[in-house]
Design a protein around this motif. Structure first.
Motif, PDB file in Angstrom:
ATOM      1  N   MET A 366      -3.015   4.517  -1.673  1.00 15.42           N
ATOM      2  CA  MET A 366      -2.957   3.613  -0.524  1.00 15.42           C
ATOM      3  C   MET A 366      -1.512   3.278  -0.172  1.00 15.42           C
ATOM      4  O   MET A 366      -1.135   3.242   1.005  1.00 15.42           O
ATOM      5  N   ALA A 367      -0.726   3.039  -1.202  1.00 16.20           N
ATOM      6  CA  ALA A 367       0.686   2.727  -0.956  1.00 16.20           C
ATOM      7  C   ALA A 367       1.362   3.902  -0.248  1.00 16.20           C
ATOM      8  O   ALA A 367       2.130   3.722   0.704  1.00 16.20           O
ATOM      9  N   MET A 369      -0.112   6.169   1.583  1.00 14.82           N
ATOM     10  CA  MET A 369      -0.632   6.330   2.941  1.00 14.82           C
ATOM     11  C   MET A 369       0.036   5.334   3.898  1.00 14.82           C
ATOM     12  O   MET A 369       0.375   5.669   5.033  1.00 14.82           O
ATOM     13  N   SER A 370       0.244   4.106   3.410  1.00 11.73           N
ATOM     14  CA  SER A 370       0.919   3.118   4.255  1.00 11.73           C
ATOM     15  C   SER A 370       2.336   3.582   4.592  1.00 11.73           C
ATOM     16  O   SER A 370       2.792   3.459   5.730  1.00 11.73           O
ATOM     17  N   MET A 372       3.315   6.631   4.693  1.00 12.13           N
ATOM     18  CA  MET A 372       3.176   7.752   5.628  1.00 12.13           C
ATOM     19  C   MET A 372       3.035   7.252   7.060  1.00 12.13           C
ATOM     20  O   MET A 372       3.637   7.796   7.985  1.00 12.13           O
ATOM     21  N   GLU A 373       2.224   6.206   7.230  1.00 14.03           N
ATOM     22  CA  GLU A 373       2.027   5.640   8.565  1.00 14.03           C
ATOM     23  C   GLU A 373       3.369   5.171   9.150  1.00 14.03           C
ATOM     24  O   GLU A 373       3.668   5.403  10.308  1.00 14.03           O
ATOM     25  N   LYS A 393       2.472  14.959  10.202  1.00 16.35           N
ATOM     26  CA  LYS A 393       1.743  14.280   9.134  1.00 16.35           C
ATOM     27  C   LYS A 393       1.994  14.971   7.789  1.00 16.35           C
ATOM     28  O   LYS A 393       2.155  14.309   6.761  1.00 16.35           O
TER      29      LYS A 393
END
Lengths: 444, 140
Positions: A366-367, A369-370, A372-373, A393
């Motif tokens: 999750m960390a 992915m955040s 990455m955003e 991406k």
């Protein structure tokens, strides 16, 4: 042996670092780093798309040469049914099968013969084993690998029956042992292959501990030799009747052939890796639960579209249609109404999807992915591939995995250059400007 | 840690885009490494909801909130609303028009399937105003 064996390889000297392959790879398994393509071995499914698309022929499939035959006392050729579609004006498959021995083989065993038995087994499997619907064929090794990497929840839908080539290898070796009295290991079984993924499956089998195939010769390697040998066969020569398969067996060479071999109208066939992925997505959504059987071929047109063939797949397909027109439907039947256990996969198929996860645990993932955003907001969203990753991406993913930095993005670099025009300190420049551009900047 | 928030607009007219949002949510869950059963359940439920939004709701928005313990999805549309929720929850009950059924949708399994594949399902609906469906799948 290496945990990940792949037949698909890169010839570094030929690679120019262009972005054709990274764009086409279905599992995003290729990056261009330092001007050369690099295959991420955990992701590669050996589909051969990159071989097909590379304009510089820098991608190739490792395969065996005819010299390899010398390591065995008795050599058997297993021609893929796709081989039959490679020759113009061929009206009798026996011409191919009679020519193969002059290239060093002692015997020939058609894969299409075993394919007809596997069609029988598949019918019984659907009828008796009650597999989860839709049952998905395991015949295309690139598709099986695709499911393991990208669609792990569909593993239970895969039909655990031997691929025709494995079955052909088993039967051919048994036949040779009975005939010659040699030990099994003294017999060399060679597949005449249209397909790099099959070659991988012999070295690193899925569904069994050990493959029945000892080597693989690419169709496009053997093609010129075989053509010469076939020309030597005079039309008045008495041909030995070696062709032992019919419409169903030869049908396995093209998309839809395997499905029609099940004699089940409630079947679906798709070909081309992108189409296969779309169908697998539909299966995941539960939209195809009422379908009995799904045949998927990674190559367009089916095995005739394999990246190791010599002829255009559509031409090959048309020839096969003509060739099998007057053939019997099938020449091989299972002698029993029970599935022989040796024709079933002996080892379960395991998922292989860890490589697609951002991290080992959800918190860390999750960390990442955040992050990455956040990174994606700073990328142009053009998916240009100039950074060496197939899209923005993928670059963001590579950055959070620690494989590279966001400075690979040339658009970002351009912006940063504008922002730091007045910076004089060379060390500061080094940090910000990606390596390939440092020299250019110094010259200015 | 902050939850991962995903937001998608769903077109109310374009069937070819139906499934895009649920597909992206599924991909995110795979990347985050949730068990395949959780990913599958969420993906099927959201896909059904997404299709409903296209067929009945005239499009809308899908929001996902992901924590390690729970995946929460909110599907919101400004469509006609559901007059009788308990009837709509019955398997096989469908109000889909023929042209939609011809496309293979509208079998009356949408809402029942969403319930089947989720741990919590709350429907807030008002005729003429729209429908909001809140879903939760817990990661055991």
């Amino acid at each position: 042996m290496d945990t990940y064996f792949h037949s698909v390889r890169l010839d570094k000297d030929k690679c120019r670092g262009c972005t054709n392959c990274i764009k086409r790879c279905p599992t995003q398994a290729i990056r261009v780093r330092n001007g050369k393509a690099r295959i991420i071995k955990e992701r590669c499914i050996d589909c051969g798309e990159c071989i097909r698309v590379c304009p510089h022929h820098a991608k190739y499939a490792s395969r065996d040469s005819l010299e390899q035959l010398d390591s065995y006392k008795y050599k058997i050729a297993l021609p893929a049914p796709a081989l039959y579609g490679q020759f113009n004006n061929l009206d009798d498959v026996n011409i191919i099968l009679n020519a193969l021995p002059s290239l060093g083989f002692d015997a020939v065993f058609e894969v299409s013969k075993a394919a007809e038995l596997i069609s029988d087994v598949t019918r019984l499997y659907l009828e008796k084993m009650n597999p989860p619907k839709p049952a998905i064929s395991s015949a295309c090794p690139a598709v099986v690998r695709l499911i393991r990497v990208c669609f792990p929840e569909l593993i239970d839908n895969i039909i655990l029956v031997n691929a025709p080539v494995e079955e052909a290898g088993r039967l051919a070796r048994n036949r040779a042992v009975a005939k010659t009295g040699l030990k099994p290991e003294e017999i060399g079984v060679f597949f005449i292959s249209p397909c790099p993924a099959k070659i991988t499956s012999f070295k690193q089998p899925i569904g069994t501990d050990k493959s029945n195939i000892d080597g693989a010769i690419a169709i496009n390697d053997i093609y010129p030799h075989l053509l010469k040998a076939m020309e030597k066969i005079d039309e008045h020569d008495e041909l030995v009747a070696l062709h032992e398969s019919g419409v169903i067996g030869i049908g396995w060479a093209t998309s839809g052939g395997e499905a029609s071999g099940t004699l089940n109208d409630n079947a679906l066939a798709a070909d081309g890796i992108e189409n296969c992925m779309k169908i697998l997505e539909e299966v995941e959504r539960g939209n195809l639960d009422s379908v009995d059987f799904i045949e998927l071929n990674a190559c367009q047109g089916g095995c005739v579209g394999g990246s190791l063939t010599a002829e255009n797949p559509f031409i090959a397909k048309s020839r096969l249609m003509k060739l099998r027109k007057y053939s019997p439907v099938s020449c091989n039947r299972l002698p029993t109404k029970e599935i022989p256990s040796e024709m079933l996969c002996s080892v379960p198929i395991e998922p292989c999807d860890d490589v697609m996860k951002l991290a080992d645990n959800v918190q860390e993932a999750m960390a990442r992915m955040s992050r990455m955003e956040e990174l994606l907001k700073t990328f142009p969203g053009l998916d240009c591939g100039t950074c060496g990753a197939p899209g923005c991406k993928a670059l963001a993913e590579d950055v959070v995995r620690g494989f590279t930095t966001e400075h690979d993005c040339v658009f970002r670099a351009r912006q940063e250059l504008q922002d730091i025009e007045n910076i004089e300190n060379p060390e500061q420049l080094e940090k910000i400007i990606p390596a390939p551009f440092r020299e250019t900047l110094k010259k200015d | 840690m902050d939850p991962i928030a995903l937001h998608y607009d769903v077109s109310g007219t374009d069937f070819t885009c139906a499934g895009e949002a649920s597909g992206k949510i599924k991909k995110a869950l795979k990347e985050l490494g949730f068990p395949t059963s959780i990913t599958r359940n969420v993906a099927i439920a959201v896909y059904e909801g997404e299709i409903n939004m296209v067929i009945h709701g005239g499009g809308g928005v899908i929001d996902a909130e992901i924590t390690p313990e729970c995946i929460s999805i909110t599907l919101t549309d400004q469509g006609p609303g559901i007059p009788d929720v308990s009837l709509a929850m019955q398997e096989g009950y469908s109000t889909a028009p023929d042209n939609v059924r011809q496309l293979g949708f509208g079998a009356g399994m949408g809402l029942p399937n969403i319930k089947k594949y989720t741990d919590e399902m709350v429907i807030e609906t008002e005729v003429g105003k729209g429908t909001t469906i809140k879903l939760k799948v817990f990661v055991k």
